[in-house]
Design a protein around this motif. Structure first.
Motif, short mmCIF file in Angstrom:
data_model
loop_
_atom_site.label_atom_id
_atom_site.label_comp_id
_atom_site.label_asym_id
_atom_site.label_seq_id
_atom_site.Cartn_x
_atom_site.Cartn_y
_atom_site.Cartn_z
N SER A 43 0.85 -1.19 0.00
CA SER A 43 0.00 0.00 0.00
C SER A 43 0.88 1.24 0.00
O SER A 43 2.06 1.17 0.36
CB SER A 43 -0.91 0.02 1.23
N THR A 44 0.31 2.37 -0.37
CA THR A 44 1.06 3.62 -0.26
C THR A 44 1.18 3.99 1.21
O THR A 44 0.34 3.60 2.04
CB THR A 44 0.34 4.75 -1.01
N PRO A 45 2.19 4.75 1.58
CA PRO A 45 2.29 5.21 2.97
C PRO A 45 1.04 5.96 3.43
O PRO A 45 0.61 5.82 4.58
CB PRO A 45 3.52 6.12 2.96
N SER A 46 0.44 6.74 2.53
CA SER A 46 -0.78 7.47 2.90
C SER A 46 -1.91 6.52 3.26
O SER A 46 -2.65 6.75 4.23
CB SER A 46 -1.22 8.37 1.74
N ASP A 119 -1.84 14.10 4.41
CA ASP A 119 -0.67 14.54 3.66
C ASP A 119 0.31 15.30 4.54
O ASP A 119 1.53 15.13 4.43
CB ASP A 119 -1.10 15.42 2.49
N LEU A 120 -0.22 16.14 5.42
CA LEU A 120 0.64 16.94 6.29
C LEU A 120 1.41 16.06 7.26
O LEU A 120 2.61 16.24 7.48
CB LEU A 120 -0.20 17.97 7.04
N HIS A 129 12.17 11.12 8.66
CA HIS A 129 12.68 9.75 8.46
C HIS A 129 12.86 9.52 6.95
O HIS A 129 12.06 8.80 6.33
CB HIS A 129 11.72 8.72 9.05
N PRO A 130 13.88 10.11 6.36
CA PRO A 130 14.05 10.02 4.90
C PRO A 130 14.24 8.60 4.38
O PRO A 130 13.94 8.32 3.22
CB PRO A 130 15.29 10.89 4.63
N LEU A 154 6.85 11.52 -4.37
CA LEU A 154 5.91 11.57 -3.25
C LEU A 154 6.08 12.85 -2.43
O LEU A 154 5.10 13.53 -2.11
CB LEU A 154 6.09 10.34 -2.36
N LEU A 155 7.30 13.20 -2.09
CA LEU A 155 7.53 14.40 -1.29
C LEU A 155 7.05 15.65 -2.02
O LEU A 155 6.43 16.54 -1.41
CB LEU A 155 9.02 14.53 -0.95
N GLU A 156 7.31 15.71 -3.31
CA GLU A 156 6.86 16.86 -4.09
C GLU A 156 5.34 16.93 -4.12
O GLU A 156 4.74 18.01 -4.00
CB GLU A 156 7.41 16.76 -5.51
#
Length: 226
Positions: A43-46, A119-120, A129-130, A154-156
């Motif tokens: 799954s996506t982290p979100s 998202d925030l 935690h990169p 993702l970060l963008e």
């Protein structure tokens, strides 16, 4: 290939699709002892954050989330990595043909969007935690994309402007939705996977405790010897 594995709790519609394709779930504790080919579903982290926000179990730990993604990378020699949302955009027949060695079908699904609050939280989590973002990006680069784009920005994407009123609405509501989990069978399947997650967390915590006790004992021994 007749089995699938995921360290994450999958939505009922994805589990149903896998069942219709005659794939059976391999429990997490059997991944080390059973060497059969696997469809590795993530799954996506979100989506993971959304799921854990809607449960009443122990809070999600960053280390556990990182470990789950790393486990999938370690197992990739066993079979293809596939995102659950991409599976949701496939029909059963083309998916079965692909599992049998046919061409990869094109998914009709788009990566799901989540609330600004989600998202925030995720943005700050990944910034602090990169390694988590790096591991997820590596999974996307290794995964079967079914003719979609890899989620490598993702970060963008998380850093894009959002509606502050929408953020406040989610913050103030505090509502835990249960959309898609109203069916008793779906709820039972979710509880089953939640229980497995809790057991794995307990084992990890016990292992960390034993390692810490061993380090403490070693420190005492060295101190006494000095």
């Amino acid at each position: 290939m007749d089995s699938w594995f995921s360290p994450f709790v999958l939505a009922p519609e994805v589990r149903d699709r896998l069942n219709r394709c005659n794939l059976r779930r391999l429990p997490g504790e059997q991944t080390e002892t059973d060497d059969r080919g696997l469809l590795l579903v993530y799954s996506t982290p979100s989506a993971v954050l959304d799921h854990w926000r809607g449960t009443e179990g122990p809070p999600l730990r960053v280390a556990a989330l990182q470990k789950n993604f790393e486990q999938l990378l370690r197992l990739q020699h066993r079979g293809p990595l596939v995102a659950d949302w991409r599976l949701a955009g496939l029909d059963d027949e083309p998916l079965v043909q692909w599992l049998q060695g046919g061409p990869a079908p094109r998914t009709l699904a788009e990566i799901p969007r989540h609330s600004p609050l989600n998202d925030l939280v995720l943005l700050n989590l990944l910034r602090s935690h990169p390694d988590l973002e790096i591991t997820y990006r590596e999974i996307e680069l290794q995964a079967q994309l079914f003719h979609s784009e890899a989620d490598t920005r993702l970060l963008e994407r998380l850093g894009m402007p959002f509606n502050p009123d929408e953020l406040l609405r989610h913050w103030c509501s505090g509502v835990r939705t249960s959309a898609g989990w109203d069916n008793p069978l779906d709820r039972m399947q979710r509880l089953e996977q939640d229980l497995e997650h809790y057991l794995l967390l307990c084992r990890e915590q016990q292992q960390l405790l034993e390692e810490q006790n061993a380090l403490n004992a070693r420190a005492v021994q060295l101190s006494a010897g000095g």
